[in-house]
Design an enzyme around this catalytic site. Structure first.
Site, mmCIF file in Angstrom:
data_model
loop_
_atom_site.group_PDB
_atom_site.id
_atom_site.type_symbol
_atom_site.label_atom_id
_atom_site.label_comp_id
_atom_site.label_asym_id
_atom_site.label_seq_id
_atom_site.Cartn_x
_atom_site.Cartn_y
_atom_site.Cartn_z
ATOM 1 N N CYS A 2 0.908 -1.654 -0.053
ATOM 2 C CA CYS A 2 0.083 -0.051 0.059
ATOM 3 C C CYS A 2 1.118 2.047 0.176
ATOM 4 O O CYS A 2 1.949 0.635 0.710
ATOM 5 C CB CYS A 2 -1.341 0.201 1.403
ATOM 6 S SG CYS A 2 -1.898 -1.020 1.462
ATOM 7 N N ARG A 27 1.877 1.324 -6.007
ATOM 8 C CA ARG A 27 2.893 0.559 -4.352
ATOM 9 C C ARG A 27 0.656 -0.524 -4.128
ATOM 10 O O ARG A 27 1.159 -1.387 -3.420
ATOM 11 C CB ARG A 27 2.297 1.158 -3.408
ATOM 12 C CG ARG A 27 4.052 2.102 -3.668
ATOM 13 C CD ARG A 27 4.004 1.941 -2.323
ATOM 14 N NE ARG A 27 4.643 1.755 -1.116
ATOM 15 C CZ ARG A 27 5.678 1.017 -1.129
ATOM 16 N NH1 ARG A 27 6.675 1.338 -1.008
ATOM 17 N NH2 ARG A 27 5.409 -0.014 0.027
ATOM 18 N N TRP A 74 -3.673 -1.885 -1.667
ATOM 19 C CA TRP A 74 -3.769 -3.298 -2.317
ATOM 20 C C TRP A 74 -4.839 -3.998 -0.746
ATOM 21 O O TRP A 74 -3.804 -4.485 -0.086
ATOM 22 C CB TRP A 74 -2.198 -3.493 -2.256
ATOM 23 C CG TRP A 74 -1.968 -5.060 -3.312
ATOM 24 C CD1 TRP A 74 -2.570 -5.164 -5.076
ATOM 25 C CD2 TRP A 74 -2.082 -6.386 -2.671
ATOM 26 N NE1 TRP A 74 -2.516 -6.438 -5.493
ATOM 27 C CE2 TRP A 74 -2.344 -7.071 -3.973
ATOM 28 C CE3 TRP A 74 -2.129 -6.856 -1.389
ATOM 29 C CZ2 TRP A 74 -2.022 -8.314 -3.799
ATOM 30 C CZ3 TRP A 74 -2.074 -8.284 -2.170
ATOM 31 C CH2 TRP A 74 -2.337 -8.528 -2.803
ATOM 32 N N ASN A 98 0.048 0.399 6.460
ATOM 33 C CA ASN A 98 0.518 -0.845 5.109
ATOM 34 C C ASN A 98 0.995 -2.440 6.368
ATOM 35 O O ASN A 98 1.567 -2.137 6.403
ATOM 36 C CB ASN A 98 1.224 -0.236 4.894
ATOM 37 C CG ASN A 98 2.286 -1.090 3.825
ATOM 38 O OD1 ASN A 98 1.658 -2.342 3.335
ATOM 39 N ND2 ASN A 98 3.577 -0.992 2.750
ATOM 40 N N GLY A 99 0.422 -2.868 5.980
ATOM 41 C CA GLY A 99 1.068 -4.129 6.256
ATOM 42 C C GLY A 99 -0.257 -5.391 7.128
ATOM 43 O O GLY A 99 -1.368 -5.137 6.251
ATOM 44 N N GLU A 480 11.085 -15.499 -17.196
ATOM 45 C CA GLU A 480 11.008 -13.624 -17.188
ATOM 46 C C GLU A 480 10.206 -13.231 -18.172
ATOM 47 O O GLU A 480 8.743 -12.506 -17.925
ATOM 48 C CB GLU A 480 11.978 -12.982 -16.970
ATOM 49 C CG GLU A 480 11.808 -11.545 -17.181
ATOM 50 C CD GLU A 480 10.713 -10.672 -15.810
ATOM 51 O OE1 GLU A 480 10.523 -11.610 -15.560
ATOM 52 O OE2 GLU A 480 10.117 -10.029 -16.385
ATOM 53 N N LYS A 484 6.127 -11.897 -17.653
ATOM 54 C CA LYS A 484 5.900 -10.227 -17.785
ATOM 55 C C LYS A 484 4.572 -10.900 -19.172
ATOM 56 O O LYS A 484 3.652 -9.480 -18.853
ATOM 57 C CB LYS A 484 6.837 -10.178 -18.772
ATOM 58 C CG LYS A 484 8.090 -9.061 -18.809
ATOM 59 C CD LYS A 484 8.438 -8.087 -17.950
ATOM 60 C CE LYS A 484 7.732 -8.247 -16.540
ATOM 61 N NZ LYS A 484 8.180 -8.920 -15.563
ATOM 62 N N GLU A 487 1.243 -10.625 -16.420
ATOM 63 C CA GLU A 487 1.340 -9.572 -15.436
ATOM 64 C C GLU A 487 0.542 -8.948 -15.751
ATOM 65 O O GLU A 487 -0.030 -7.684 -15.606
ATOM 66 C CB GLU A 487 2.267 -9.765 -14.419
ATOM 67 C CG GLU A 487 3.294 -9.182 -14.968
ATOM 68 C CD GLU A 487 4.616 -8.732 -13.943
ATOM 69 O OE1 GLU A 487 4.470 -8.427 -13.241
ATOM 70 O OE2 GLU A 487 6.159 -8.928 -14.839
ATOM 71 N N HIS A 503 6.524 -34.426 -22.519
ATOM 72 C CA HIS A 503 6.181 -35.313 -21.818
ATOM 73 C C HIS A 503 4.614 -34.800 -21.111
ATOM 74 O O HIS A 503 4.781 -34.906 -19.976
ATOM 75 C CB HIS A 503 7.401 -35.884 -20.556
ATOM 76 C CG HIS A 503 8.429 -35.498 -21.512
ATOM 77 N ND1 HIS A 503 8.012 -36.920 -20.937
ATOM 78 C CD2 HIS A 503 9.480 -34.925 -21.812
ATOM 79 C CE1 HIS A 503 9.832 -37.006 -21.615
ATOM 80 N NE2 HIS A 503 10.603 -35.968 -22.270
ATOM 81 N N LYS A 602 3.906 -2.953 -6.990
ATOM 82 C CA LYS A 602 5.064 -2.607 -6.689
ATOM 83 C C LYS A 602 5.978 -3.710 -5.986
ATOM 84 O O LYS A 602 6.747 -4.470 -5.887
ATOM 85 C CB LYS A 602 5.153 -1.522 -7.493
ATOM 86 C CG LYS A 602 6.479 -1.364 -7.539
ATOM 87 C CD LYS A 602 6.899 -1.927 -8.728
ATOM 88 C CE LYS A 602 8.940 -1.466 -9.692
ATOM 89 N NZ LYS A 602 8.527 -2.614 -11.211
HETATM 90 C C1 AGP Z 1 7.820 -8.482 -11.241
HETATM 91 O O1 AGP Z 1 7.911 -7.173 -12.815
HETATM 92 C C2 AGP Z 1 6.675 -8.403 -10.393
HETATM 93 N N1 AGP Z 1 6.658 -6.599 -10.140
HETATM 94 C C3 AGP Z 1 6.862 -8.635 -9.223
HETATM 95 O O2 AGP Z 1 7.358 -10.685 -9.823
HETATM 96 C C4 AGP Z 1 8.336 -8.868 -8.241
HETATM 97 O O3 AGP Z 1 9.703 -8.993 -9.228
HETATM 98 C C5 AGP Z 1 8.855 -9.065 -7.081
HETATM 99 O O4 AGP Z 1 7.498 -9.214 -6.447
HETATM 100 C C6 AGP Z 1 9.746 -8.668 -6.640
HETATM 101 O O5 AGP Z 1 9.245 -7.703 -6.153
HETATM 102 P P1 AGP Z 1 11.579 -6.941 -5.558
HETATM 103 O O6 AGP Z 1 12.038 -7.071 -6.867
HETATM 104 O O7 AGP Z 1 11.421 -5.561 -5.744
HETATM 105 O O8 AGP Z 1 11.627 -8.437 -4.449
#
Ligand code: AGP
Length: 607
Positions: A2, A27, A74, A98-99, A480, A484, A487, A503, A602
């Site tokens: 958040c 965030r 969030w 936040n938490g 990766e 991408k 997400e 398989h 984020k």
């Molecule tokens: C990747 O595009 C995402 N935003 C997510 O997987 C991110 O890489 C993951 O949450 C790790 O975040 P960090 O690198 O800030 O620890």
């Protein structure tokens, strides 16, 4: 997960809080809210589902205020509703958080709060508890101390007491918070992005310290009431870095920033062509003496680790394990004082990764972290840190951070080759020269492929599934590519070892299912082409990526991208650009918000 902002001072608080929330929206953006002390010392509270713009539309523009707090959420406990949005007001207390409060049910039962809440959130229980003790002691510090003694879990609280106008109280545990006292008043926020328009000097709020923000200063005391002076830091980037600068999305801007930040991350760490970490005080001993390496991270950072594992094992012939931090932290890992643990995190605040770091240290391992945000919790708790110099990464989907995480992993590989005498100085100089020239191959891809990628993106945009396949290093970075795509375009994309498809999973291949096939690794090129023929024969739409100059018959793929590398150890860098842009333009074709994809945030500071 958040965004939090607080301000008290001579300026108008409403505008500062709303601007701060818009800068912290990456965030989390399910809902947003604010609370302001009005000029007649009442608290005006407004909160709305949706993005900050929705909150702004519903704010009373006539409100004049010099003290307020704001929150962009969030959702963790409780759905996305106005009632569950923060701040929460209970009695004399207005609070945002936040938490995650892990024992909120126990508190509700123990204090008889059940049935008294207007929301489904754990946060409101915290407000109830602080209000309970505030009514008992009529002392904000005692009320906060008593409450956080009881609360278990992660929190960053901003609190206003309705009979203490003009003051904001704050306290944190695990969840991030920074603060700054300036001539324009006192600020507190989840991260420096929201402070940048006003100041470059800030401090990280230490855990379990109570802050009191007034219009002229910030007082801080520990849990015994002792006054503590903050450790001031300077922000290393400017406001412009956190703006779009004409790009339609932060994600595209950050994709195009990659050559610059790549060079910024690599160049200062080369001395005569040999990787050198002396400026960061990293002893060669941790690279020379470790018997194994354990990489721990989440999401994209973990996938960077997968590439790191492949390259380190290839060059150093020592065992490297990559673990998902959320699994590792509850595991009993086979690590000890002979293990080097490499923790990777863009934000430096990912709670699972932080917990994994703490576990690794209890096992006696040395922790070297690769982090982008300076002064972040993971950076501060590591034995050693290699910062990536990507600047602020605002888009939720990580791109430039991934690229520079890889760069640092390659630098570590090069330094280990040197200290372990695994290669001659000349061979290491060639390795680092290839690494540094990856700046140019990244730039070349950016300059040449966007229209071609966009055309492909439009072709696959409305697929329901997609596969990313490869062998060896190609498999490592296909992971990766799939993330991408998932997400930001919401296509169910899956990365697969090319040789493993037959398989079972190949049963999912049918007419026009997109398969992004990576075949840049010389030693398994022919095998990978065979696997590609297997999916092509079943109707797949194949987007093939190979090294430049490789001949491929027309019937193998539907479109062919070539990356200008000689040494296939370095194909990850230009390939990453193709995969990032493919995801971006696929989401673009679908009209999605690439910077704020649904359900995501984020920095994952909750479990
Ligand atoms: C990747 O595009 C995402 N935003 C997510 O997987 C991110 O890489 C993951 O949450 C790790 O975040 P960090 O690198 O800030 O620890």
């Amino acid at each position: 997960m958040c965004g939090i902002i607080g301000y008290t001072g001579p300026l108008q608080a409403r505008g500062i809080v709303l601007l701060g929330l818009s800068q912290l929206e990456y965030r989390g953006y399910d809902s947003a809210g604010l609370a302001l002390f009005t000029e007649d010392n009442k608290i005006y509270l407004q909160k709305k589902v949706g993005q900050v713009s929705e909150l702004e539309k519903n704010c009373d523009k006539s409100i004049k205020s010099h003290c307020g707090i704001g929150h962009t959420r969030w959702a963790t406990h409780g759905g996305v509703t106005d009632a569950n949005a923060h701040p929460h007001m209970v009695g004399s207390v207005t609070l945002l958080h936040n938490g995650i409060i892990e024992n909120y049910h126990t508190i509700q039962k123990q204090y008889g709060f059940e049935g008294l809440t207007t929301s489904e959130t754990d946060t409101e229980v915290a407000a109830q508890l602080i209000n309970y003790y505030y009514q008992e002691y009529q002392d904000p510090y005692l009320a906060i101390r008593k409450s956080i003694d009881i609360i278990e879990g992660s929190f960053a609280f901003c609190i206003m007491f309705n009979d203490i106008p003009g003051k904001i109280f704050a306290v944190r545990n695990v969840s991030p918070m920074v603060a700054s006292a300036t001539e324009q008043g006192s600020f507190i926020a989840s991260d420096v992005t929201a402070l940048i328009p006003y100041t470059r000097s800030y401090f990280v709020v230490p855990e379990y310290h109570i802050l009191t923000l007034t219009d002229t200063a910030i007082e801080m005391e520990d849990m015994k009431g002792n006054r503590v002076e903050p450790e001031l830091m300077e922000v290393s980037w400017d406001v412009e870095a956190a703006q779009k600068n004409g790009y339609p999305h932060f994600m595209l801007k950050e994709i195009y920033e990659q050559p610059e930040v790549f060079q910024k991350t690599v160049l200062p760490r080369l001395l005569g062509g040999i990787p050198d970490f002396s400026a960061e005080g990293i002893p060669d001993s941790i690279l020379e003496e470790c018997k194994q390496i354990q990489i721990v991270a989440c999401g994209t950072a973990m996938y960077a680790g997968m590439v790191g594992r492949a390259i380190i094992e290839q060059k150093l012939r020592i065992p490297v394990t990559v673990s998902v931090a959320s699994e590792f932290r509850y595991d009993t890992p086979l690590i000890d004082e002979h293990t080097l643990v490499i923790v990777i995190s863009q934000s430096g605040e990912t709670i699972d990764t932080l917990a994994a770091l703490r576990l690794a240290k209890t096992c006696g391992a040395k922790v070297l972290s690769i982090v982008n945000v300076k002064g972040s919790t993971i950076a501060r708790e590591s034995d050693y840190v290699l910062y990536t110099h990507a600047g602020p990464e605002i888009a939720v989907a990580s791109t430039k951070a991934y690229m520079v995480q890889l760069a640092v992993l390659y630098l570590i590989t090069g330094r280990m080759m040197y200290v372990r005498k695994k290669a001659s100085d000349e061979e290491i100089r060639e390795f680092t020269s290839n690494l540094l020239s990856s700046t140019d191959t990244i730039q070349h891809m950016l300059d040449t492929i966007s229209q071609k990628v966009r055309t492909q993106a439009e072709k696959i945009a409305f697929s329901t599934d997609a596969f990313f396949i490869g062998r060896g290093l190609d498999y490592a970075f296909s992971l990766e590519g799939a993330l991408k795509m998932k997400e930001i375009s919401y296509i169910h994309a899956e990365a697969y070892a090319a040789g493993e498809l037959k398989h079972g999973t190949i049963a999912l291949i049918e007419e026009n299912v997109p398969v992004v096939a990576l075949a840049t690794q010389d030693h398994v090129f022919n095998k990978t082409i065979s696997n590609i023929r297997e999916v092509k024969a079943r109707g797949a739409y194949v987007i093939l990526i190979t090294k430049e100059g490789v001949s491929v018959s027309d019937d193998v793929c539907d479109i062919h991208f070539e990356v200008p590398v000689k040494d296939d150890c370095f194909s990850v860098f230009p390939c990453a650009v193709v995969l990032q842009m493919l995801a971006y333009y696929t989401a673009y074709a679908k009209g999605y918000d690439m910077d704020k994809p649904r359900n995501l945030a984020k920095s994952v500071t909750v479990e």
